[in-house]
Enzyme design. Structure first.
Site, PDB file in Angstrom:
ATOM      1  CB  CYS A 357      14.598 -51.069   1.991  1.00 42.70           C
ATOM      2  SG  CYS A 357      15.139 -50.797   0.165  1.00 42.70           S
ATOM      3  CG  HIS A 488      10.861 -50.278  -0.386  1.00 43.02           C
ATOM      4  ND1 HIS A 488      11.382 -49.935  -0.035  1.00 43.02           N
ATOM      5  CD2 HIS A 488       8.927 -50.178   0.207  1.00 43.02           C
ATOM      6  CE1 HIS A 488      10.589 -50.221   1.257  1.00 43.02           C
ATOM      7  NE2 HIS A 488       9.636 -50.453   1.321  1.00 43.02           N
ATOM      8  CG  ASP A 509       7.244 -50.679   4.267  1.00 41.08           C
ATOM      9  OD1 ASP A 509       8.831 -50.910   4.489  1.00 41.08           O
ATOM     10  OD2 ASP A 509       7.041 -50.090   3.676  1.00 41.08           O
TER      11      ASP A 509
END
Length: 575
Positions: A357, A488, A509
């Site tokens: 991520c 995250h 996201d």
């Protein structure tokens, strides 16, 4: 030389013996030691004592043995006792001193008894010879020698010829001793402080006490040995328990460390390339991918890795423009909205699923900077890199001297790993590219229920600083913002101000697949389509948040200064 058959005394001539017998034996009246009978000869007196005083005589002998005023001859087992005044004196002493014993009697008395016993032994020899001539029994011999032994004072040792004289001597000279109780005698007595034993001799008492102390020391020594043994056993058990506990703690720490290594991609299980190939093989085995598709995608991946650029298969472009149209034509519940500069969305692929991520958010941010003319000088000739290339670029920044602490935590290696990156690594990479940015740390909640309203206020101020007029939709030139929290990271591309004055962030996201993001490209976007982008204050409740905000380009001198500062870098904290 002649010897007297009665008393054994030796004289030089026969006339002297006759005188001795007349004076000593014939004129000396024989008296019963028990009832004072007199006027009889020796044989009659012996018969009288044997028949009239046998039990009393035996009792007196036992008393004398008990109080140690007489002794028992082990060779002939004959009874010995004192008679006359000696017997009377000894009986008186025994009655006046109920505790009388060898330990409590005066030392002089014991000495006199020993002398007296020697006299009795000598008299016994004479009486035994007389007993053979007269035919008397052994008992008569004992009584005879007791009656006619020279009386001796038990206190001072003086010897008197007659018993009456000895009795008078004792009564006149030692009356005070006869009437004085044992505890009032001049003879000192010593009590044992441990058991209460009474001693008349201090040296004996000292030896007695020493025995107590020796026994006590032995017992204490044994107790100390036992205590020392128990203590050593306790220490050994404690050491074993501590060793076992440390071993268990070490094992748990190692397991946790290995778990963290796996979680953050530092377990040497391979990187992007290995994971991509392995996951594609799984897809083929499950029938979700044709072998031909596998080989085609593998070839594309190898070409992308060789060029160092992203293949664009996870990219979705045009979303910011679609959002601008939506807010202008719909969104009646929104009072105002601020949008970042144009940005592309990148989502995770089979090669970086679960750990990529941070790299995908950097690709989003960089895609916006590459479309902004203000950053052409520092990003000239660049394109969006692939994940392995981004890892290589961060390692190059570490080699330049940026963020040595962060490099050390990641073992100065990212290529070929699944290591996570965060706000510090993104800041390091952008600074090495001469992009001016800063990290803001929202290290604690500033609202009820663990919320961060200050974060929303900061984002609003960041985008609204270019406000011109009062339009509903404000398309700014500000790049998107990198948002990091535990586990995250995401990218902030705008913020809404609702009719009720509440704020709502618009967030890309990387975990959202491209098919969902492409729904936003439709002409008629429904409000439900924006649900995956909108995050209200109540939706962000992590303990801490960090953001990386881009603020322009850096000169070469500013880059050097930032590099030096990053060596002692700390994030700016919002109180």
């Amino acid at each position: 030389m002649l010897s007297c058959d009665i008393c054994g005394e030796t004289v030089t001539s026969e006339p002297d013996m006759k005188a001795h017998l007349l004076v000593v034996h014939m004129e000396n009246e024989v008296i019963c030691p028990f009832c004072k009978l007199s006027g009889v000869n020796y044989d009659e007196m012996c018969f009288h004592i044997e028949t009239a005083h046998f039990e009393q005589n035996t009792l007196e002998e036992r008393n004398l043995d008990t109080t140690q005023y007489g002794t028992l001859n082990n060779k002939d087992n004959s009874l010995q006792s004192t008679v006359g005044v000696n017997l009377s004196i000894h009986s008186a002493c025994a009655s006046n001193h109920p505790k009388g014993s060898a330990q409590s009697l005066p030392e002089d008395t014991l000495k006199h008894n020993e002398v007296y016993s020697e006299n009795l032994s000598e008299s016994r020899k004479f009486l035994k010879s007389r007993g053979k001539q007269s035919g008397l029994s052994e008992m008569k011999e004992s009584i005879y020698e007791t009656m006619y032994s020279p009386p001796e004072c038990p206190f001072c040792g003086k010897i008197e010829e007659y018993g009456q004289d000895m009795e008078t001597h004792v009564k006149t000279k030692h009356a005070s001793l006869l009437d004085t109780p044992l505890k009032d005698c001049d003879q000192p007595f010593y009590d044992c402080p441990m058991c209460g034993l009474i001693c008349t001799n201090y040296d004996i008492l000292q030896e007695h006490v020493d025995l107590h102390l020796e026994e006590s020391n032995i017992r204490q020594g044994m107790d100390r040995v036992q205590c020392s043994s128990d203590l050593e056993l306790a220490h050994q058990l404690q050491r074993e328990e501590d060793s076992k506990r440390r071993s268990e703690e070490s094992r748990q720490e190692m397991e946790e460390f290995q778990k963290l290594q796996r979680q953050y991609g530092l377990d040497n299980s391979g990187g992007y390339k290995q994971q991509q190939l392995r996951n594609m093989e799984i897809e083929v085995n499950k029938g979700r991918m044709l072998p031909s598709e596998f080989h085609r995608r593998k070839a594309d991946m190898m070409e992308s890795l060789a060029l160092g650029t992203d293949d664009g298969k996870t990219k979705t472009s045009g979303i910011i423009e679609a959002l601008q149209r939506y807010y202008q034509n719909a969104a009646t519940d929104v009072r105002r909205v601020w949008l970042s500069a144009v940005v592309d969305h990148f989502h995770s692929s089979l090669g970086d699923k679960g750990w990529g991520c941070g790299y995908r958010n950097f690709q989003m941010l960089l895609s916006s900077l590459l479309q902004n003319d203000a950053y052409d000088d520092c990003l000239k000739g660049m394109s969006v890199p692939c994940i392995p290339k981004i890892q290589s670029m961060i390692e190059d920044a570490w080699k330049e001297g940026f963020d040595p602490q962060g490099a050390s935590q990641l073992n100065n290696k990212l290529q070929g790993t699944k290591a996570w990156i965060g706000a510090c690594e993104v800041y390091t990479l952008l600074t090495s590219l001469r992009v001016k940015c800063r990290i803001i740390d929202f290290h604690k909640s500033t609202g009820p229920s663990g919320t961060h309203p200050r974060l929303f206020e900061w984002i609003l101020n960041y985008y609204s600083s270019e406000r011109e007029g009062n339009p509903k939709v404000v398309c700014t030139s500000k790049p998107p913002i990198y948002l990091q929290h535990q586990g995250h990271s995401r990218t902030i591309v705008g913020i809404e101000e609702r009719k009720n004055r509440t704020l709502c962030l618009l967030i890309f996201d990387p975990g959202c697949p491209s098919r969902e993001m492409q729904k936003l490209l439709k002409q008629d976007i429904e409000a439900s389509g924006l649900k995956q982008l909108r995050k209200f204050v109540g939706n962000l409740k992590h303990k801490q948040y960090q953001i990386v905000a881009v603020e322009g380009a850096l000169s070469s001198e500013e880059k050097v200064a930032r590099r030096q500062a990053s060596q002692v870098f700390t994030a700016e904290k919002i109180p």
